[in-house]
Design an enzyme around this catalytic site. Structure first.
Site, short mmCIF file in Angstrom:
data_model
loop_
_atom_site.label_atom_id
_atom_site.label_comp_id
_atom_site.label_asym_id
_atom_site.label_seq_id
_atom_site.Cartn_x
_atom_site.Cartn_y
_atom_site.Cartn_z
N ASP A 61 0.87 -1.17 0.00
CA ASP A 61 0.00 0.00 0.00
C ASP A 61 0.91 1.23 0.00
OD1 ASP A 61 -2.52 1.50 0.71
OD2 ASP A 61 -1.30 1.94 2.46
N THR A 116 0.20 5.12 0.67
CA THR A 116 0.20 6.20 1.65
C THR A 116 0.31 5.66 3.08
OG1 THR A 116 -1.23 7.35 0.12
CG2 THR A 116 -1.00 8.31 2.31
N ASP A 160 -0.97 -0.15 6.21
CA ASP A 160 -0.93 0.51 7.52
C ASP A 160 -2.03 -0.04 8.43
OD1 ASP A 160 -3.25 1.69 6.58
OD2 ASP A 160 -2.21 3.46 5.86
P1 ADP Z 1 -3.14 4.57 -0.60
O1 ADP Z 1 -3.86 3.55 -1.36
O2 ADP Z 1 -2.02 5.19 -1.36
O3 ADP Z 1 -2.70 4.15 0.76
P2 ADP Z 1 -5.59 5.73 0.33
O4 ADP Z 1 -6.38 4.55 -0.09
O5 ADP Z 1 -5.44 6.01 1.77
O6 ADP Z 1 -4.17 5.76 -0.37
O7 ADP Z 1 -6.23 7.03 -0.33
C1 ADP Z 1 -6.36 7.12 -1.71
C2 ADP Z 1 -6.63 8.53 -2.14
O8 ADP Z 1 -7.87 8.96 -1.62
C3 ADP Z 1 -5.62 9.52 -1.65
O9 ADP Z 1 -4.55 9.64 -2.52
C4 ADP Z 1 -6.43 10.80 -1.59
O10 ADP Z 1 -6.46 11.37 -2.84
C5 ADP Z 1 -7.81 10.33 -1.26
N1 ADP Z 1 -8.13 10.46 0.16
C6 ADP Z 1 -8.44 9.47 1.02
N2 ADP Z 1 -8.73 9.91 2.24
C7 ADP Z 1 -8.58 11.26 2.19
C8 ADP Z 1 -8.74 12.31 3.13
N3 ADP Z 1 -9.10 12.09 4.40
N4 ADP Z 1 -8.51 13.56 2.70
C9 ADP Z 1 -8.14 13.79 1.45
N5 ADP Z 1 -7.99 12.86 0.52
C10 ADP Z 1 -8.21 11.60 0.86
MG MG Z 2 -3.02 3.59 2.82
#
Ligand code: ADP
Ligand code: MG
Length: 719
Positions: A401, A403, A606
């Site tokens: 993953d 972020t 995470d």
């Molecule tokens: P990843 O898959 O990279 O871990 P997430 O699934 O957590 O990322 O989030 C994917 C996308 O959704 C982020 O890149 C963002 O654009 C958007 N996003 C999710 N949660 C939030 C939030 N609380 N505020 C702003 N953007 C968000």
């Molecule tokens: Mg994530």
């Protein structure tokens, strides 16, 4: 339907892996008992039952009938006393044991001497009834268990040996029977010792749990048992003391060693506002801590509980070994019968029955697993069961993953573009993000604070995983998230579209803000790759993981930029790819697709918004799980600190553990096969067969202990 209850019962007397099976069967036979799990290391049974049909009294009774005991306790909370309770006084027991050992050893030497023809037949001069009485007396504790089990139509490890004893007695060889009994008891002891050693890793962990807390009541400091602390109360921790609760520092300043949680022995600085964990140690300074979680609810409490119950997640090899144990007994009986029919030699028959102890098969896997799970817990690796070590050892695909997992999760807003009133839009966005735990939410809040805005509270709030948040602030509808988050009717004003394109081209994560259905602004967030990631992935490549894929809900550009950074540093032969714009449910599909192709998939996340994908993966690893209940629950293996190097480390532990398990099983199999053949052919007299059967457990113990020792050495290195 009646309410079901859960009860955690301490169980005494379980010295072999088979014993857990007996206790489980006994408890499961009670009407009203729905589910039973029995844990060798924790010496506990967890029973789900219908309180109208079953109760503690009836459970104690069946457990006692099976030859074990449940000590008197008030309830599940009771602390397990550290030593076995015993009917023997502290004095008589060791004396009797010593006498038994001396007598047994002398007898063994005499019998061997007679067999070699060194002495006259000394033992024959003792009348048979006297000898038989000695055998029965010395063997009473073991023979009693065998008879008890037989009455319940159960065959235990000592059943066959007892048949051997009986055979020897029948043909008049009381001395041989006595030697067998002697080694039965030696074997018992070895098994007890082995089980103890396995328990030690887990028990040492529970011993680290804080017991008392110092609190202030009516202006006076008093020390109370830690269970009596209420969440919200303030505790005082002095230098050299253990923090008794999970909480937030109210005042004071200290260096805190969190090794018991994170495995990291470098202390951290804590001051007002910091989060601290139960079972960490205040080295210098003093703290006042407001308790947020106490006892079993703390991170440490959860880890202990999960480690104690890890035995329930059995590895496939253990299932196979357990099933094999089931076939093994009839095979031995068959070989013994053949020996008797073909060779007409009761002593060879007895030797066959005696040499074939099945207990080692049952011990081979759990001892090694327990060693690694216990040792892992001290290194900041919470492993929920041998099953996951087994799967991890053969994993070939790694999904990551982005972020908060691959990146630091400490994103920063580097640019903002608004259509009209900047501060107003930013304030609304920050308020909407107020309760989100997403790294981007934190970044938005920080940006607002940086502009001198004070946090506002939204009237309502929904987080949409993988997309963003939706909230009502001061009566206005606010949406914050990625492009796909915006409702269909939001159109991208030209100025903003241009800015968005430019920022996206730079590889920045975009956060759109819409108010009442109109786009109000775009923020660009930057997050960095965790510095130790390339080294960790290199190490994983060396461990044979050749397929790595980055899964993200972020846009294509960001994913591509990050992948580019990583790709340059990968090892040869590693396949690396990425997929962007994924929703949490898309990530599950990716995992499933790999599994359908026959891959064993590890997913690192995470544990917060990727929990479903972690659960779907064969092994779900959560990073930095200390303090996050969700992550600890979601993961199969939780890494208690933010350190990617723990990922190759746990894979390495898994490989080593499986190596030890396989060696244990192979060793036991060969040992027993050779022993059986020699005995059946008449080359192994029963007395030597008896001595031989107590040895494989020691081999398993020695082999498995390597796992603990290695972890201890690692811990010293970092310490
Ligand atoms: P990843 O898959 O990279 O871990 P997430 O699934 O957590 O990322 O989030 C994917 C996308 O959704 C982020 O890149 C963002 O654009 C958007 N996003 C999710 N949660 C939030 C939030 N609380 N505020 C702003 N953007 C968000
Ligand atoms: Mg994530």
């Amino acid at each position: 339907m009646a309410e079901k209850e859960m009860l955690e019962l301490p169980v005494r007397g379980m010295d072999c892996a088979e014993c857990t099976l007996h206790v489980r069967k006994a408890l499961a036979s009670l009407p009203g008992v729905e589910n039973v799990e029995v844990f060798l290391a924790a010496e506990k049974a967890v029973v789900r039952f219908d309180p109208q049909l079953a109760n503690l009294q009836s459970m104690r009774q069946v457990v006692e009938q099976a030859g074990y005991s449940i000590p008197e306790v008030a309830g599940a909370q009771e602390q397990v006393p550290e030593d076995q309770t015993s009917r023997w006084s502290d004095f008589t027991r060791p004396v009797l044991t010593l006498l038994g050992v001396v007598f047994g050893a002398v007898l063994f030497i005499v019998v061997v001497g007679e067999w070699l023809g060194l002495f006259e037949a000394i033992t024959r001069r003792v009348p048979w009834p006297v000898g038989a009485a000695v055998v029965l007396l010395a063997g009473y504790p073991v023979l009693r268990n065998v008879v008890r089990a037989a009455l319940q139509k159960q065959v235990i490890a000592h059943t066959l040996m007892s048949l051997g004893v009986a055979a020897a007695l029948v043909v008049g060889e009381w001395a041989t029977a006595a030697v067998i009994v002697f080694f039965m008891r030696v074997g018992d002891y070895v098994e007890h010792f082995t089980a103890e050693r396995a328990r030690r890793a887990v028990r040492d962990l529970t011993r680290m749990a804080p017991k008392t807390a110092r609190i202030e009541r009516d202006g006076v400091e008093i020390e109370i048992p830690v269970e009596q602390v209420q969440p919200g109360e303030a505790v005082i921790v002095r230098p050299g003391e253990m923090i008794p609760v999970d909480g937030e520092v109210l005042s004071g300043q200290a260096t805190v060693n969190q090794a018991s949680i994170t495995g990291e022995s470098m202390p951290v600085e804590a001051e007002a506002g910091a989060r601290v964990f139960a079972a960490s140690l205040v080295q210098m300074g003093m703290l006042r801590v407001r308790a947020t979680q106490v006892g079993a609810d703390t991170t440490f409490g959860r880890v202990i509980r999960l480690v104690e119950q890890a035995e329930a997640n059995r590895a496939e090899v253990q299932r196979v070994a357990d099933r094999f144990s089931g076939y093994y007994l009839p095979v031995v009986v068959g070989v013994a019968a053949l020996t008797f029919l073909l060779r007409r030699d009761p002593l060879a028959t007895a030797a066959v029955l005696v040499v074939a102890c099945s207990c080692s098969f049952a011990l081979a896997t759990p001892i090694a697993m327990l060693a690694s799970i216990g040792a892992g817990a001290r290194r900041g690796l919470m492993i929920k069961g041998g099953k996951y070590l087994e799967l991890l050892a053969k994993a070939d695909v790694l999904l990551i993953d982005k972020t908060g997992t691959l990146t630091t999760g400490k994103a920063e807003i580097v640019e903002m573009q608004f259509l009209a009133d900047d501060l107003e839009a930013l304030a609304l966005a920050a308020a909407a993000e107020r309760y989100s735990e997403h790294p981007l939410a934190e970044a938005v809040r920080a940006a607002a604070q940086g502009r001198g805005l004070s946090p506002e509270t939204p009237e309502d709030f929904t987080a949409i995983p993988g997309l963003g948040v939706r909230a009502t602030v001061r009566g206005r509808r606010v949406e914050v998230g990625n492009r796909r988050m915006l409702s269909g009717d939001v159109s991208l004003a030209l100025e903003l579209a241009a800015a968005a394109q430019r920022l996206e081209a730079q590889g920045e994560t975009l956060v759109y803000v819409a108010v009442d259905g109109e786009l109000a602004g775009v923020l660009a967030a930057a997050d960095r790759l965790r510095p130790e990631v390339p080294q960790a992935i290199q190490a994983l490549c060396k461990l044979g993981i050749r397929k790595v894929e980055l899964l993200t809900g972020d846009n294509e550009r960001v994913a591509g930029a990050l992948a580019g950074q990583l790709e340059a540093q990968l090892c040869e032969g590693m396949q690396f790819s990425y997929r962007a714009n994924l929703l949490p449910e898309d990530k599950i599909e990716v995992v499933k697709a790999y599994q359908a192709q026959g891959h064993t998939v590890v997913m690192v996340g995470d544990g917060v918004n990727d929990a479903p994908a972690l659960a779907q993966a064969d092994v779900g690893l959560a990073m930095g799980a200390a303090g996050s209940d969700v992550a600890i629950e979601a993961a199969h293996i939780a890494l208690m600190r933010d350190d990617w190097l723990l990922v190759p480390e746990v894979v390495h532990i898994a490989r080593r553990t499986m190596g030890v398990v396989k060696l244990n099983i192979a060793f036991t199999a060969v040992y027993n096969l050779v022993g059986l053949s020699l005995a059946a052919l008449g080359f192994l007299p029963p007395i030597f067969a008896a001595a031989a059967q107590s040895l494989p457990d020691l081999g398993i113990l020695a082999n498995s202990s390597r796992l603990i020792r290695q972890a201890e050495m690692k811990a010293d290195e970092t310490g």
